[in-house]
Scaffold this motif. Structure first.
Motif, PDB file in Angstrom:
ATOM      1  N   SER A  19       0.085   8.980  13.074  1.00  0.00           N
ATOM      2  CA  SER A  19       1.641   8.936  13.194  1.00  0.00           C
ATOM      3  C   SER A  19       1.922  10.187  12.409  1.00  0.00           C
ATOM      4  CB  SER A  19       2.210   7.800  12.713  1.00  0.00           C
ATOM      5  OG  SER A  19       1.581   6.903  13.248  1.00  0.00           O
ATOM      6  N   MET A  20       1.273  11.112  11.768  1.00  0.00           N
ATOM      7  CA  MET A  20       1.937  12.023  11.000  1.00  0.00           C
ATOM      8  C   MET A  20       2.500  13.218  11.874  1.00  0.00           C
ATOM      9  SD  MET A  20      -1.156  12.535   7.882  1.00  0.00           S
ATOM     10  CE  MET A  20      -2.552  12.473   8.920  1.00  0.00           C
ATOM     11  N   THR A  21       3.641  13.618  11.469  1.00  0.00           N
ATOM     12  CA  THR A  21       4.533  14.273  12.301  1.00  0.00           C
ATOM     13  C   THR A  21       5.092  15.740  11.475  1.00  0.00           C
ATOM     14  OG1 THR A  21       5.169  12.237  13.063  1.00  0.00           O
ATOM     15  CG2 THR A  21       6.557  14.186  13.695  1.00  0.00           C
ATOM     16  N   LEU A  41       0.762  -1.323  -0.191  1.00  0.00           N
ATOM     17  CA  LEU A  41      -0.269   0.159  -0.115  1.00  0.00           C
ATOM     18  C   LEU A  41       0.831   1.221  -0.171  1.00  0.00           C
ATOM     19  CD1 LEU A  41      -2.783  -1.371   2.137  1.00  0.00           C
ATOM     20  CD2 LEU A  41      -3.279   0.055   0.305  1.00  0.00           C
ATOM     21  N   LEU A  42       2.053   1.130   0.672  1.00  0.00           N
ATOM     22  CA  LEU A  42       2.889   2.326   0.740  1.00  0.00           C
ATOM     23  C   LEU A  42       3.438   2.544  -0.731  1.00  0.00           C
ATOM     24  CD1 LEU A  42       4.351   1.850   4.099  1.00  0.00           C
ATOM     25  CD2 LEU A  42       3.538   3.776   3.357  1.00  0.00           C
ATOM     26  N   ALA A  43       3.516   1.442  -1.601  1.00  0.00           N
ATOM     27  CA  ALA A  43       4.499   1.456  -2.900  1.00  0.00           C
ATOM     28  C   ALA A  43       4.133   2.794  -3.608  1.00  0.00           C
ATOM     29  CB  ALA A  43       4.284   0.372  -3.597  1.00  0.00           C
ATOM     30  N   GLY A  44       2.958   3.236  -3.592  1.00  0.00           N
ATOM     31  CA  GLY A  44       2.658   4.362  -4.214  1.00  0.00           C
ATOM     32  C   GLY A  44       3.186   5.545  -3.696  1.00  0.00           C
ATOM     33  N   CYS A  45       3.485   5.680  -2.263  1.00  0.00           N
ATOM     34  CA  CYS A  45       4.173   6.981  -1.873  1.00  0.00           C
ATOM     35  C   CYS A  45       5.632   6.824  -1.648  1.00  0.00           C
ATOM     36  CB  CYS A  45       3.280   7.280  -0.625  1.00  0.00           C
ATOM     37  SG  CYS A  45       3.200   6.229   0.669  1.00  0.00           S
ATOM     38  N   ALA A  46       6.287   5.761  -1.815  1.00  0.00           N
ATOM     39  CA  ALA A  46       7.807   5.677  -1.363  1.00  0.00           C
ATOM     40  C   ALA A  46       8.515   4.718  -2.511  1.00  0.00           C
ATOM     41  CB  ALA A  46       7.992   5.105   0.285  1.00  0.00           C
ATOM     42  N   THR A  64      -0.703  15.411   4.861  1.00  0.00           N
ATOM     43  CA  THR A  64      -2.290  14.944   4.537  1.00  0.00           C
ATOM     44  C   THR A  64      -2.251  13.622   4.103  1.00  0.00           C
ATOM     45  OG1 THR A  64      -4.087  16.029   3.287  1.00  0.00           O
ATOM     46  CG2 THR A  64      -1.870  16.292   2.350  1.00  0.00           C
ATOM     47  N   THR A  65      -3.384  13.115   4.075  1.00  0.00           N
ATOM     48  CA  THR A  65      -3.702  11.626   3.813  1.00  0.00           C
ATOM     49  C   THR A  65      -4.976  11.092   3.412  1.00  0.00           C
ATOM     50  OG1 THR A  65      -2.766   9.558   4.364  1.00  0.00           O
ATOM     51  CG2 THR A  65      -3.958  10.940   6.098  1.00  0.00           C
ATOM     52  N   LEU A  66      -4.938  10.009   2.715  1.00  0.00           N
ATOM     53  CA  LEU A  66      -6.373   9.300   2.552  1.00  0.00           C
ATOM     54  C   LEU A  66      -5.959   7.738   3.441  1.00  0.00           C
ATOM     55  CD1 LEU A  66      -6.819   9.345  -1.290  1.00  0.00           C
ATOM     56  CD2 LEU A  66      -8.477  10.574   0.464  1.00  0.00           C
ATOM     57  N   ASN A  67      -4.959   7.814   3.972  1.00  0.00           N
ATOM     58  CA  ASN A  67      -4.267   6.650   4.590  1.00  0.00           C
ATOM     59  C   ASN A  67      -3.765   5.547   3.734  1.00  0.00           C
ATOM     60  OD1 ASN A  67      -3.696   4.956   6.761  1.00  0.00           O
ATOM     61  ND2 ASN A  67      -5.460   3.887   6.971  1.00  0.00           N
ATOM     62  N   GLY A  68      -4.323   4.665   3.114  1.00  0.00           N
ATOM     63  CA  GLY A  68      -3.691   3.789   2.259  1.00  0.00           C
ATOM     64  C   GLY A  68      -3.664   4.619   0.558  1.00  0.00           C
ATOM     65  N   THR A 128       6.216   4.508  10.142  1.00  0.00           N
ATOM     66  CA  THR A 128       7.741   4.861   9.936  1.00  0.00           C
ATOM     67  C   THR A 128       7.750   6.431   9.833  1.00  0.00           C
ATOM     68  OG1 THR A 128       7.608   4.860   7.473  1.00  0.00           O
ATOM     69  CG2 THR A 128       8.122   2.695   8.676  1.00  0.00           C
ATOM     70  N   ILE A 129       6.591   7.175   9.842  1.00  0.00           N
ATOM     71  CA  ILE A 129       6.668   8.667   9.887  1.00  0.00           C
ATOM     72  C   ILE A 129       7.701   9.258  10.848  1.00  0.00           C
ATOM     73  CG2 ILE A 129       5.550  10.814  10.006  1.00  0.00           C
ATOM     74  CD1 ILE A 129       3.177   9.373   8.589  1.00  0.00           C
ATOM     75  N   ILE A 130       7.342   8.580  12.055  1.00  0.00           N
ATOM     76  CA  ILE A 130       7.939   9.372  13.308  1.00  0.00           C
ATOM     77  C   ILE A 130       9.479   9.183  13.274  1.00  0.00           C
ATOM     78  CG2 ILE A 130       7.999   9.402  15.870  1.00  0.00           C
ATOM     79  CD1 ILE A 130       4.974   8.037  15.490  1.00  0.00           C
ATOM     80  N   MET A 157      -3.278  -1.726   9.500  1.00  0.00           N
ATOM     81  CA  MET A 157      -2.278  -2.011   8.356  1.00  0.00           C
ATOM     82  C   MET A 157      -0.583  -1.690   8.599  1.00  0.00           C
ATOM     83  SD  MET A 157      -3.393   0.233   5.187  1.00  0.00           S
ATOM     84  CE  MET A 157      -2.533   1.684   4.834  1.00  0.00           C
ATOM     85  N   TYR A 158      -0.275  -0.952   9.510  1.00  0.00           N
ATOM     86  CA  TYR A 158       0.940  -0.617   9.575  1.00  0.00           C
ATOM     87  C   TYR A 158       1.709  -1.532  10.844  1.00  0.00           C
ATOM     88  CZ  TYR A 158      -0.225   2.966   6.557  1.00  0.00           C
ATOM     89  OH  TYR A 158      -1.057   3.860   5.481  1.00  0.00           O
ATOM     90  N   GLY A 159       0.925  -2.668  11.275  1.00  0.00           N
ATOM     91  CA  GLY A 159       1.521  -3.417  12.159  1.00  0.00           C
ATOM     92  C   GLY A 159       1.251  -2.712  13.607  1.00  0.00           C
TER      93      GLY A 159
HETATM   94  O1  DON Z   1      -2.350   8.891   9.937  1.00  0.00           O
HETATM   95  C1  DON Z   1      -1.588   8.151   9.874  1.00  0.00           C
HETATM   96  O2  DON Z   1      -0.593   7.731  10.469  1.00  0.00           O
HETATM   97  C2  DON Z   1      -1.613   7.306   8.547  1.00  0.00           C
HETATM   98  N1  DON Z   1      -2.922   7.151   8.009  1.00  0.00           N
HETATM   99  C3  DON Z   1      -0.627   7.440   7.360  1.00  0.00           C
HETATM  100  C4  DON Z   1      -0.677   6.915   6.142  1.00  0.00           C
HETATM  101  C5  DON Z   1       0.571   7.113   5.698  1.00  0.00           C
HETATM  102  O3  DON Z   1       1.544   7.535   5.982  1.00  0.00           O
HETATM  103  C6  DON Z   1       0.554   6.481   4.108  1.00  0.00           C
HETATM  104  N2  DON Z   1       1.731   6.748   3.208  1.00  0.00           N
HETATM  105  N3  DON Z   1       2.588   6.626   3.004  1.00  0.00           N
END
Ligand code: DON
Length: 573
Positions: free
Chosen positions: A456-458, A23-28, A401-405, A479-481, A436-438
């Motif tokens: 987790s958005m930072t 799911l992350l492949a699109g963003c990384a 900003t996100t849609l999540n997946g 993994t954002i943090i 989804m992120y464990g």
């Molecule tokens: O808010 C969150 O922590 C997740 N919904 C973020 C999702 C995300 O980073 C997916 N993209 N790569």
């Protein structure tokens, strides 16, 4: 037959992680070593898509400030980067004015009023995995449009119509899709048709998508025009709200007209903390990111990372042990502050975080099973994308900003042309069951009507000696943090330029699963050997994060860091 989870075994954990990587492949994804930029005096925009960065810089050149540019970029990303840019999702903004004023805006989605804590469980009480991830029921009430309206109302300089126009033009006239986007859209063709049987702008019914093919989004252009004319009412009421509700009826989702009308973003007090003389300004709950970032920095501050070196085995060991403890705290103590008394003050105390590191043993990895959340005494009252912007006056905006997946719930609102998020999966659907992120969670992040799901958005901003120093953030789920943390220490401890800090190979640990994830070649083979001998379970995985950042160097020039893992672009002037 519905899929249900079994108690968390190894295979399950790997599958969950694998699905998160897909799911992350699109963003990384992507190659290292392109996308840059030079140094600029006046201002800079760094975002995940070159068209969106251009929109932001054009707004700055027209005399708009960083917030005007941010609003324009948010809407432009909803058009040109639909896997994460959005109007059907949510996010966070951290702001620092040139005058030193700081602020944070929480435009995270909320659960619908009819949501309940067991809504993703089967009759036996086990999570039904796909239910919180795909389709109408996965969507929270979107917050992005209200967030942009609020941000613009408070800080904007140009007219609302002006900041909406570039996105409308891109949707109406079309834009050229990148190679990466063509491949993603082709691979999702079947899934899009499953959730949108009448087709959507993201599906090419005649042939396959090709690089530089033009994507036109007429329905989305009309929705954006309504938002341009009517502000928040153009989205949360009237024709667009009708379309959302009709969509919910079609797919048995929960969002009602009242949910839409009642949605409001929230101004919050940013989290601040110090690290080696720098001041970190970051996102408070509903994000876990800001608190966790400060906790990580406080946990490692007494260790000589610079002497040990970047990604040296001792550096990695100390950071992994800090991450293990901080993510254990996250699972227990963090949730929507409007519903749960987050013990923020104690979690942010340097003494507390130092004491958490006291039982770490140089000779062997601490098993995660031996690490619980820290004891907090007494109650206290009290596929994502990131962009960073600095304007001519030195105002700075950091938005994630996100849609999540990637592409959210995959449901595009018929007649309104935008994708709905699958953010409900960020709630803890059952205590101890990984998302989804464990990530696991408990009571603090249980589902409740109108509650925001933990994030987790930072998005963050760093000051040095009272002046702007860095604007930083990234997508990447859990993994954002750790990516934001590593980017900051890459500059402060390891003297890297902004671009080098962003491109540097990253690693990640999150308490559970008890594994350390590495980008390929993140560590040399001797360090890998030494850490394995101490019992660390190291796993090589795909790219981690997609950081877009700006650094103000000692000559007062802005340096961009556009992540080479994607199509990201830094543009300055
Ligand atoms: O808010 C969150 O922590 C997740 N919904 C973020 C999702 C995300 O980073 C997916 N993209 N790569």
């Amino acid at each position: 037959m519905q899929k249900t989870t079994k108690p968390l075994n190894k295979l399950k954990k790997s599958l969950i992680y694998l699905s998160s990587v897909v799911l992350l492949a699109g963003c990384a994804t992507g190659q290292l070593g392109k996308n840059n930029s030079g140094e600029y005096k006046n201002g800079m925009v760094v975002s995940a898509h070159p068209e969106a960065s251009q929109v932001g810089i054009d707004i700055l050149k027209k005399g708009g400030n960083a917030v005007d540019a941010a609003v324009a970029v948010q809407f432009a990303l909803a058009v040109v980067y639909p896997n994460a840019g959005n109007i059907g999702g949510g996010g966070f903004m951290v702001y620092r004015g040139a005058n030193g004023e700081i602020n944070a805006l929480d435009f995270r989605e909320k659960a619908a009023a009819s949501a309940n804590r067991d809504m993703y469980l089967d009759a036996a009480g086990n999570p039904i995995v796909d239910k919180s991830l795909y389709g109408h029921l996965a969507a929270g009430v979107p917050g992005s449009v209200d967030g942009m309206v609020e941000a613009h109302k408070k800080y904007g300089k140009l007219s609302w119509a002006q900041v909406l126009q570039p996105a409308i033009d891109l949707a109406q006239n079309g834009f050229k899709i990148t190679k990466r986007q063509a491949e993603e859209l082709n691979s999702l063709h079947r899934k899009f048709m499953e959730f949108n049987p009448n087709g959507t702008a993201f599906v090419n019914l005649e042939s396959t998508w090709q690089e530089n093919g033009i994507m036109v989004q007429t329905e989305l252009a009309n929705t954006l025009k309504l938002i341009q004319e009517k502000g928040r009412a153009g989205f949360y009421e009237g024709a667009v709200a009708d379309s959302v509700v009709a969509e919910m009826q079609r797919g048995k989702g929960l969002i009602t007209k009242t949910d839409l009308k009642n949605y409001h973003s929230a101004w919050r007090k940013p989290i601040t903390g110090n690290y080696r003389g720098y001041k970190i300004i970051t996102m408070p709950p509903t994000s876990s990111g800001g608190i966790a970032l400060i906790q990580l920095l406080q946990s490692v501050e007494s260790f000589p990372l610079k002497r040990w070196g970047h990604n040296a085995d001792s550096t990695v060991q100390v950071i992994v042990e800090a991450e293990r403890r901080v993510y254990a705290d996250r699972a227990t103590h963090l949730g929507d502050p409007d519903f749960y008394a987050v013990p923020q003050q104690q979690m942010l105390s340097a003494e507390y975080n130092k004491s958490r590191m006291a039982n770490f043993n140089w000779a062997a990895a601490t098993p995660s099973s031996a690490v619980l959340a820290g004891e907090i005494k007494g109650a206290e009252h009290e596929e994502t994308t990131h962009f960073s912007i600095v304007d001519h006056d030195g105002n700075a905006v950091s938005i994630t900003t996100t849609l999540n997946g990637s592409y959210g719930s995959l449901v595009a609102v018929k007649g309104a042309g935008f994708l709905l998020n699958n953010e409900m999966d960020d709630f803890s659907v059952k205590p101890g069951a990984p998302n989804m992120y464990g990530l696991v969670g408990g009571e603090a992040n249980a589902i409740a009507p109108n509650k925001r799901m933990l994030s987790s958005m930072t998005p963050s901003i760093v000051e040095k000696d009272g002046h702007l120093f860095m604007v930083v953030g990234t997508p990447g789920g859990s993994t954002i943090i750790t990516s934001v943390f590593q980017t900051i220490i890459n500059v402060i401890d390891f003297d890297m330029s902004m671009q080098a800090a962003v491109a540097a190979k990253k690693f990640h640990h999150q308490w559970l699963p008890d594994e350390v994830y590495l980008e390929p070649d993140a560590l040399d083979s001797l360090s890998v050997q030494k850490l394995r001998a101490k019992g660390y379970k190291l796993e090589v995985r795909g790219p981690i994060g997609r950081v877009d950042a700006i650094l103000k160097n000692k000559w007062g020039n802005y340096q961009g860091g556009a992540d080479p893992r994607g199509d990201d672009k830094a543009i300055g002037y």
